[in-house]
Design a protein around this motif. Structure first.
Motif, PDB file in Angstrom:
ATOM      1  N   ASP A  20       0.893  -1.132   0.170  1.00 57.96           N
ATOM      2  CA  ASP A  20       0.039  -0.103  -0.061  1.00 57.96           C
ATOM      3  C   ASP A  20       0.867   1.243  -0.018  1.00 57.96           C
ATOM      4  N   PRO A  21       1.405   1.485  -1.154  1.00 56.25           N
ATOM      5  CA  PRO A  21       2.149   2.797  -1.183  1.00 56.25           C
ATOM      6  C   PRO A  21       1.794   3.967  -0.803  1.00 56.25           C
ATOM      7  N   ASP A  22       0.359   4.378  -0.847  1.00 60.29           N
ATOM      8  CA  ASP A  22      -0.362   5.234  -0.321  1.00 60.29           C
ATOM      9  C   ASP A  22      -0.173   5.765   1.244  1.00 60.29           C
ATOM     10  N   SER A  23       0.196   4.315   1.822  1.00 57.02           N
ATOM     11  CA  SER A  23       0.257   4.602   3.305  1.00 57.02           C
ATOM     12  C   SER A  23       1.882   5.148   3.807  1.00 57.02           C
ATOM     13  N   LEU A  24       2.774   5.376   3.047  1.00 61.30           N
ATOM     14  CA  LEU A  24       4.145   5.682   3.202  1.00 61.30           C
ATOM     15  C   LEU A  24       3.987   6.835   4.141  1.00 61.30           C
ATOM     16  N   ALA A  25       3.296   8.022   3.777  1.00 65.56           N
ATOM     17  CA  ALA A  25       3.302   9.299   4.539  1.00 65.56           C
ATOM     18  C   ALA A  25       2.918   9.073   5.982  1.00 65.56           C
ATOM     19  N   GLU A  26       2.362   8.067   6.286  1.00 66.04           N
ATOM     20  CA  GLU A  26       1.777   7.869   7.719  1.00 66.04           C
ATOM     21  C   GLU A  26       2.616   6.725   8.467  1.00 66.04           C
ATOM     22  N   THR A  27       3.312   6.009   7.598  1.00 68.55           N
ATOM     23  CA  THR A  27       3.952   5.158   8.154  1.00 68.55           C
ATOM     24  C   THR A  27       5.312   5.378   9.008  1.00 68.55           C
ATOM     25  N   ALA A  28       5.448   4.999  10.462  1.00 67.58           N
ATOM     26  CA  ALA A  28       6.526   5.390  11.062  1.00 67.58           C
ATOM     27  C   ALA A  28       7.983   4.663  10.780  1.00 67.58           C
ATOM     28  N   CYS A  29       8.811   5.407  10.785  1.00 72.39           N
ATOM     29  CA  CYS A  29      10.276   4.600  10.536  1.00 72.39           C
ATOM     30  C   CYS A  29      10.249   3.553  11.579  1.00 72.39           C
ATOM     31  N   PRO A  30      10.826   2.371  11.364  1.00 70.88           N
ATOM     32  CA  PRO A  30      11.340   1.506  12.503  1.00 70.88           C
ATOM     33  C   PRO A  30      12.388   1.764  13.415  1.00 70.88           C
ATOM     34  N   ASN A  31      13.172   2.758  12.947  1.00 74.65           N
ATOM     35  CA  ASN A  31      14.507   3.017  13.708  1.00 74.65           C
ATOM     36  C   ASN A  31      13.879   4.092  14.554  1.00 74.65           C
ATOM     37  N   CYS A  32      13.577   5.370  13.698  1.00 75.80           N
ATOM     38  CA  CYS A  32      13.328   6.588  14.683  1.00 75.80           C
ATOM     39  C   CYS A  32      12.113   7.262  14.733  1.00 75.80           C
ATOM     40  N   GLY A  33      11.032   6.553  14.401  1.00 82.41           N
ATOM     41  CA  GLY A  33       9.769   6.713  14.454  1.00 82.41           C
ATOM     42  C   GLY A  33       9.277   8.057  13.731  1.00 82.41           C
ATOM     43  N   ALA A  34       9.958   8.703  12.881  1.00 86.28           N
ATOM     44  CA  ALA A  34       9.572   9.967  12.214  1.00 86.28           C
ATOM     45  C   ALA A  34       8.742   9.056  10.999  1.00 86.28           C
ATOM     46  N   ARG A  35       7.950  10.191  10.472  1.00 85.72           N
ATOM     47  CA  ARG A  35       7.158   9.430   9.295  1.00 85.72           C
ATOM     48  C   ARG A  35       7.524  10.190   8.016  1.00 85.72           C
ATOM     49  N   THR A  36       8.795  10.076   7.888  1.00 81.25           N
ATOM     50  CA  THR A  36       9.731  10.664   6.801  1.00 81.25           C
ATOM     51  C   THR A  36      10.323   9.454   5.961  1.00 81.25           C
ATOM     52  N   LEU A  37       9.661   8.297   5.680  1.00 79.96           N
ATOM     53  CA  LEU A  37      10.099   7.318   5.016  1.00 79.96           C
ATOM     54  C   LEU A  37       9.785   7.398   3.576  1.00 79.96           C
ATOM     55  N   ARG A  38      10.899   6.904   2.852  1.00 79.45           N
ATOM     56  CA  ARG A  38      10.856   7.315   1.181  1.00 79.45           C
ATOM     57  C   ARG A  38      10.874   5.908   0.501  1.00 79.45           C
ATOM     58  N   MET A  39      10.286   5.624  -0.423  1.00 81.71           N
ATOM     59  CA  MET A  39      10.439   4.483  -1.225  1.00 81.71           C
ATOM     60  C   MET A  39      10.196   5.018  -2.740  1.00 81.71           C
ATOM     61  N   ILE A  40      11.171   4.492  -3.422  1.00 78.34           N
ATOM     62  CA  ILE A  40      11.116   4.806  -4.937  1.00 78.34           C
ATOM     63  C   ILE A  40      11.732   3.545  -5.648  1.00 78.34           C
ATOM     64  N   PHE A  41      11.050   3.589  -6.960  1.00 80.51           N
ATOM     65  CA  PHE A  41      11.553   2.570  -7.742  1.00 80.51           C
ATOM     66  C   PHE A  41      12.194   2.953  -8.929  1.00 80.51           C
ATOM     67  N   ILE A  42      13.723   2.656  -8.986  1.00 72.41           N
ATOM     68  CA  ILE A  42      14.370   3.062 -10.101  1.00 72.41           C
ATOM     69  C   ILE A  42      14.241   2.344 -11.293  1.00 72.41           C
ATOM     70  N   VAL A  43      13.747   2.655 -12.545  1.00 68.97           N
ATOM     71  CA  VAL A  43      13.329   1.939 -13.701  1.00 68.97           C
ATOM     72  C   VAL A  43      14.104   2.420 -14.837  1.00 68.97           C
ATOM     73  N   ARG A  44      13.856   1.448 -15.701  1.00 70.08           N
ATOM     74  CA  ARG A  44      14.475   1.895 -17.178  1.00 70.08           C
ATOM     75  C   ARG A  44      13.576   2.774 -18.046  1.00 70.08           C
ATOM     76  N   SER A  45      12.497   2.456 -17.862  1.00 68.77           N
ATOM     77  CA  SER A  45      11.213   3.319 -18.584  1.00 68.77           C
ATOM     78  C   SER A  45       9.983   3.308 -17.626  1.00 68.77           C
ATOM     79  N   HIS A  46       9.102   4.116 -17.734  1.00 69.43           N
ATOM     80  CA  HIS A  46       7.809   4.211 -17.054  1.00 69.43           C
ATOM     81  C   HIS A  46       7.128   3.100 -17.283  1.00 69.43           C
ATOM     82  N   GLU A  47       7.195   2.270 -18.219  1.00 71.21           N
ATOM     83  CA  GLU A  47       6.316   0.980 -18.336  1.00 71.21           C
ATOM     84  C   GLU A  47       7.008  -0.093 -17.536  1.00 71.21           C
TER      85      GLU A  47
END
Length: 97
Positions: A20-47
């Motif tokens: 559920d990528p939409d939950s990223l902003a409300e998910t706490a960091c397992p280490n510090c508890g901040a809600r500043t996690l980032r998840m990106i997918f580096i791809v060769r093309s948008h498809e």
């Protein structure tokens, strides 16, 4: 919450956000508890269906080592070479330390 979170707790958090990528902003960091996690997918093309998943906390600068993975439905895609990823510390699997 502060401290050194385990690889297992980081990977559990990654799996939850992957489902559920939409939950990223409300998910706490397992280490510090901040809600500043980032998840990106580096791809060769948008498809592309697969890419390199990068998962870290912008506050404590800890995260998982980038890994080859399918792109999460609704996940943030960045074309290889256009991504901006900070220098962060990898949380390693206990069996690898």
């Amino acid at each position: 919450m502060t401290g050194t979170a385990t690889f297992a707790s980081w990977f559990d958090t990654y799996e939850r956000v992957f489902r559920d990528p939409d939950s990223l902003a409300e998910t706490a960091c397992p280490n510090c508890g901040a809600r500043t996690l980032r998840m990106i997918f580096i791809v060769r093309s948008h498809e592309a269906e697969n890419g390199t998943a990068v998962f870290w906390c912008d506050s404590c600068r800890n995260g998982l080592q980038p890994l080859n993975a399918p792109v999460a439905r609704g996940g943030e895609r960045k074309i290889r070479g256009t991504e901006t990823v900070p220098d962060y510390s990898f949380v390693l699997d206990d069996g690898l330390e």
